[in-house]
Motif scaffolding. Sequence first.
Motif, PDB file in Angstrom:
ATOM      1  N   VAL A 181      -2.996  -8.300   7.921  1.00  0.00           N
ATOM      2  CA  VAL A 181      -2.942  -9.740   7.383  1.00  0.00           C
ATOM      3  C   VAL A 181      -4.153 -10.356   6.998  1.00  0.00           C
ATOM      4  N   VAL A 182      -4.128 -11.310   6.387  1.00  0.00           N
ATOM      5  CA  VAL A 182      -5.571 -12.141   5.966  1.00  0.00           C
ATOM      6  C   VAL A 182      -5.539 -13.138   6.857  1.00  0.00           C
ATOM      7  N   TYR A 183      -6.639 -13.327   7.647  1.00  0.00           N
ATOM      8  CA  TYR A 183      -6.720 -14.469   8.593  1.00  0.00           C
ATOM      9  C   TYR A 183      -6.650 -15.876   8.060  1.00  0.00           C
ATOM     10  N   ASN A 184      -5.819 -16.619   8.279  1.00  0.00           N
ATOM     11  CA  ASN A 184      -5.746 -17.947   8.290  1.00  0.00           C
ATOM     12  C   ASN A 184      -5.016 -18.217   6.820  1.00  0.00           C
ATOM     13  N   HIS A 185      -4.315 -17.083   6.422  1.00  0.00           N
ATOM     14  CA  HIS A 185      -3.740 -17.118   5.033  1.00  0.00           C
ATOM     15  C   HIS A 185      -2.250 -17.225   5.204  1.00  0.00           C
ATOM     16  N   ALA A 186      -1.649 -18.175   4.576  1.00  0.00           N
ATOM     17  CA  ALA A 186       0.078 -18.222   4.750  1.00  0.00           C
ATOM     18  C   ALA A 186       0.657 -17.410   3.501  1.00  0.00           C
ATOM     19  N   ASP A 187       1.162 -18.167   2.483  1.00  0.00           N
ATOM     20  CA  ASP A 187       1.856 -17.749   1.401  1.00  0.00           C
ATOM     21  C   ASP A 187       1.432 -18.422   0.102  1.00  0.00           C
ATOM     22  N   PHE A 188       0.203 -18.835   0.320  1.00  0.00           N
ATOM     23  CA  PHE A 188      -0.544 -19.634  -0.743  1.00  0.00           C
ATOM     24  C   PHE A 188      -1.191 -18.572  -1.681  1.00  0.00           C
ATOM     25  N   ARG A 189      -0.893 -17.733  -2.631  1.00  0.00           N
ATOM     26  CA  ARG A 189      -1.592 -16.961  -3.142  1.00  0.00           C
ATOM     27  C   ARG A 189      -1.317 -16.608  -4.800  1.00  0.00           C
ATOM     28  N   LEU A 190      -1.872 -16.058  -5.353  1.00  0.00           N
ATOM     29  CA  LEU A 190      -1.807 -15.708  -6.729  1.00  0.00           C
ATOM     30  C   LEU A 190      -1.724 -14.074  -6.913  1.00  0.00           C
ATOM     31  N   MET A 191      -0.777 -13.864  -7.787  1.00  0.00           N
ATOM     32  CA  MET A 191      -0.691 -12.398  -8.057  1.00  0.00           C
ATOM     33  C   MET A 191      -0.172 -12.227  -9.236  1.00  0.00           C
ATOM     34  N   SER A 192      -0.931 -11.115  -9.967  1.00  0.00           N
ATOM     35  CA  SER A 192      -0.718 -10.885 -11.507  1.00  0.00           C
ATOM     36  C   SER A 192       0.583  -9.937 -11.605  1.00  0.00           C
ATOM     37  N   LYS A 193       0.941  -9.947 -12.809  1.00  0.00           N
ATOM     38  CA  LYS A 193       2.194  -9.517 -13.415  1.00  0.00           C
ATOM     39  C   LYS A 193       2.303  -7.810 -12.613  1.00  0.00           C
ATOM     40  N   ARG A 194       1.074  -7.168 -12.902  1.00  0.00           N
ATOM     41  CA  ARG A 194       1.252  -5.850 -12.323  1.00  0.00           C
ATOM     42  C   ARG A 194       1.715  -5.638 -10.588  1.00  0.00           C
ATOM     43  N   VAL A 195       1.024  -6.775 -10.018  1.00  0.00           N
ATOM     44  CA  VAL A 195       1.329  -6.621  -8.639  1.00  0.00           C
ATOM     45  C   VAL A 195       2.462  -7.073  -8.281  1.00  0.00           C
ATOM     46  N   LEU A 196       3.261  -8.048  -9.348  1.00  0.00           N
ATOM     47  CA  LEU A 196       4.693  -8.344  -8.851  1.00  0.00           C
ATOM     48  C   LEU A 196       5.651  -7.175  -9.253  1.00  0.00           C
ATOM     49  N   GLN A 197       5.253  -6.281 -10.333  1.00  0.00           N
ATOM     50  CA  GLN A 197       6.105  -5.452 -10.647  1.00  0.00           C
ATOM     51  C   GLN A 197       5.876  -3.977  -9.305  1.00  0.00           C
ATOM     52  N   GLU A 198       4.847  -4.092  -8.714  1.00  0.00           N
ATOM     53  CA  GLU A 198       4.757  -3.050  -7.536  1.00  0.00           C
ATOM     54  C   GLU A 198       5.393  -3.484  -6.295  1.00  0.00           C
ATOM     55  N   LEU A 199       5.306  -5.021  -6.274  1.00  0.00           N
ATOM     56  CA  LEU A 199       5.941  -5.492  -5.201  1.00  0.00           C
ATOM     57  C   LEU A 199       7.678  -5.363  -5.356  1.00  0.00           C
ATOM     58  N   ALA A 200       8.055  -5.485  -6.478  1.00  0.00           N
ATOM     59  CA  ALA A 200       9.454  -5.031  -6.941  1.00  0.00           C
ATOM     60  C   ALA A 200       9.991  -3.738  -6.002  1.00  0.00           C
ATOM     61  N   ASN A 201       8.892  -2.813  -5.887  1.00  0.00           N
ATOM     62  CA  ASN A 201       9.360  -1.374  -5.378  1.00  0.00           C
ATOM     63  C   ASN A 201       9.702  -1.647  -3.885  1.00  0.00           C
ATOM     64  N   PHE A 202       9.168  -2.354  -3.140  1.00  0.00           N
ATOM     65  CA  PHE A 202       9.397  -2.739  -1.815  1.00  0.00           C
ATOM     66  C   PHE A 202      10.793  -3.288  -1.611  1.00  0.00           C
ATOM     67  N   LYS A 203      11.787  -2.308  -0.851  1.00  0.00           N
ATOM     68  CA  LYS A 203      13.043  -2.594  -0.847  1.00  0.00           C
ATOM     69  C   LYS A 203      13.331  -2.904   0.459  1.00  0.00           C
ATOM     70  N   GLU A 204      12.705  -3.291   1.744  1.00  0.00           N
ATOM     71  CA  GLU A 204      13.171  -3.624   2.722  1.00  0.00           C
ATOM     72  C   GLU A 204      13.697  -4.944   2.932  1.00  0.00           C
ATOM     73  N   VAL A 205      14.450  -4.922   3.906  1.00  0.00           N
ATOM     74  CA  VAL A 205      15.112  -6.210   3.942  1.00  0.00           C
ATOM     75  C   VAL A 205      14.545  -7.164   4.784  1.00  0.00           C
ATOM     76  N   ASN A 206      13.887  -6.836   5.863  1.00  0.00           N
ATOM     77  CA  ASN A 206      13.174  -7.601   6.908  1.00  0.00           C
ATOM     78  C   ASN A 206      11.747  -7.944   6.111  1.00  0.00           C
ATOM     79  N   LEU A 207      11.699  -8.970   5.466  1.00  0.00           N
ATOM     80  CA  LEU A 207      10.517  -9.426   4.582  1.00  0.00           C
ATOM     81  C   LEU A 207       9.296 -10.042   5.644  1.00  0.00           C
ATOM     82  N   PHE A 208       8.133  -9.621   5.170  1.00  0.00           N
ATOM     83  CA  PHE A 208       6.986 -10.226   5.790  1.00  0.00           C
ATOM     84  C   PHE A 208       5.776 -10.102   4.542  1.00  0.00           C
ATOM     85  N   LEU A 209       6.020 -11.133   3.706  1.00  0.00           N
ATOM     86  CA  LEU A 209       5.388 -11.081   2.547  1.00  0.00           C
ATOM     87  C   LEU A 209       3.559 -10.883   2.992  1.00  0.00           C
ATOM     88  N   ARG A 210       3.098 -11.550   3.989  1.00  0.00           N
ATOM     89  CA  ARG A 210       1.932 -11.661   4.516  1.00  0.00           C
ATOM     90  C   ARG A 210       1.313 -10.182   4.599  1.00  0.00           C
TER      91      ARG A 210
END
Length: 327
Positions: free
Chosen positions: A161-190
């Motif tokens: 995890v990134v130290y002292n980082h919560a969920d304030f972040r910018l992601m590109s369209k490409r990253v969002l498309q790759e994130l969609a491939n993560f199918k786990e139910v137990n989410l921990f976006l950090r």
Amino acid sequence: MDSPEILYMVVPCYNEHEVLRETAEQLKTKYTSLIDSGLISPESRIVFVNDGSSDQTWGIIKELHSKEPKLFSGIDLAHNSGHQNAVLAGLMTVKDICDMCITMDADLQDDINTIDEMVKKYYEGNQVVYGVRSVRDTDTFFKKSTAEGFYKFMKVMGADVVYNHADFRLMSKRVLQELANFKEVNLFLRGMVPLIGFQNCKVYYERHERAAGESKYPLKKMLAFAVNGITSFSTKPLKMITALGLIMSAVSVVAFIWAFITKIAGFTEHGWSSTMCSIWLIGGLQLFCLGIIGEYIGKIYAEVKQRPRYIVAEFLSDVNEKKENQQ
């Protein structure tokens, strides 16, 4: 930069009626500034995600959308799905209609003025831009110490995890498309976002006090969040159980030798206290280890059922309205 790109803001909301209008006003001012300076496209939007609020949050979101449909959009989840699921619901809803997306909480503790720098870092080629708190002066000593301890403990446990980082972040369209491939139910976006990779950087900001309302992360939820993060991204606790088992086996051999010598010497009655202490110690360790194993089994149970992580009841967007009018 040939032409400004489309920025979507995803703002999860749970019982935020006290601060929501102020948040919307400040984001509107920031968006106007970004559009006027040519940093983002006029097609950019702000999306509020209502995570099953029991107050007037969804009513305020609908009101904002009706007044300014070309700026404010809204997503209403069918029930309270949790902060991480609400963030993911927003990201997955907008991933095909934006070029970049920023997530932030509705309490205005994250510095809105940092958005300019985030967008500039995106244009420099960064696919992910992490908003990192430089100081936590507004937090109480307890909040500050527990939060910093959380990040350090996560590192020790093997979660990247990134130290002292919560969920304030910018992601590109490409990253969002790759994130969609993560199918786990137990989410921990950090922990999930760093796993995606790509070029990334950090921008630092000072965390503000909450503008209104109460924190949605009391100690109980913080502890549950930490346990979820560790068990979702690290098997170190299971390895620690193995190591502990080996240590206890070695101790038991020593105890057996001691008991044998005591028996031969005729002092068997003197071992009662140490025997009782050993029983309680080993019993406690066994229950603790079973608890950790049970936590992982519970995670497996939730994953194999493959239930939806969230259900979108309604999506208010002028983009959808345009499509319906064209049809």
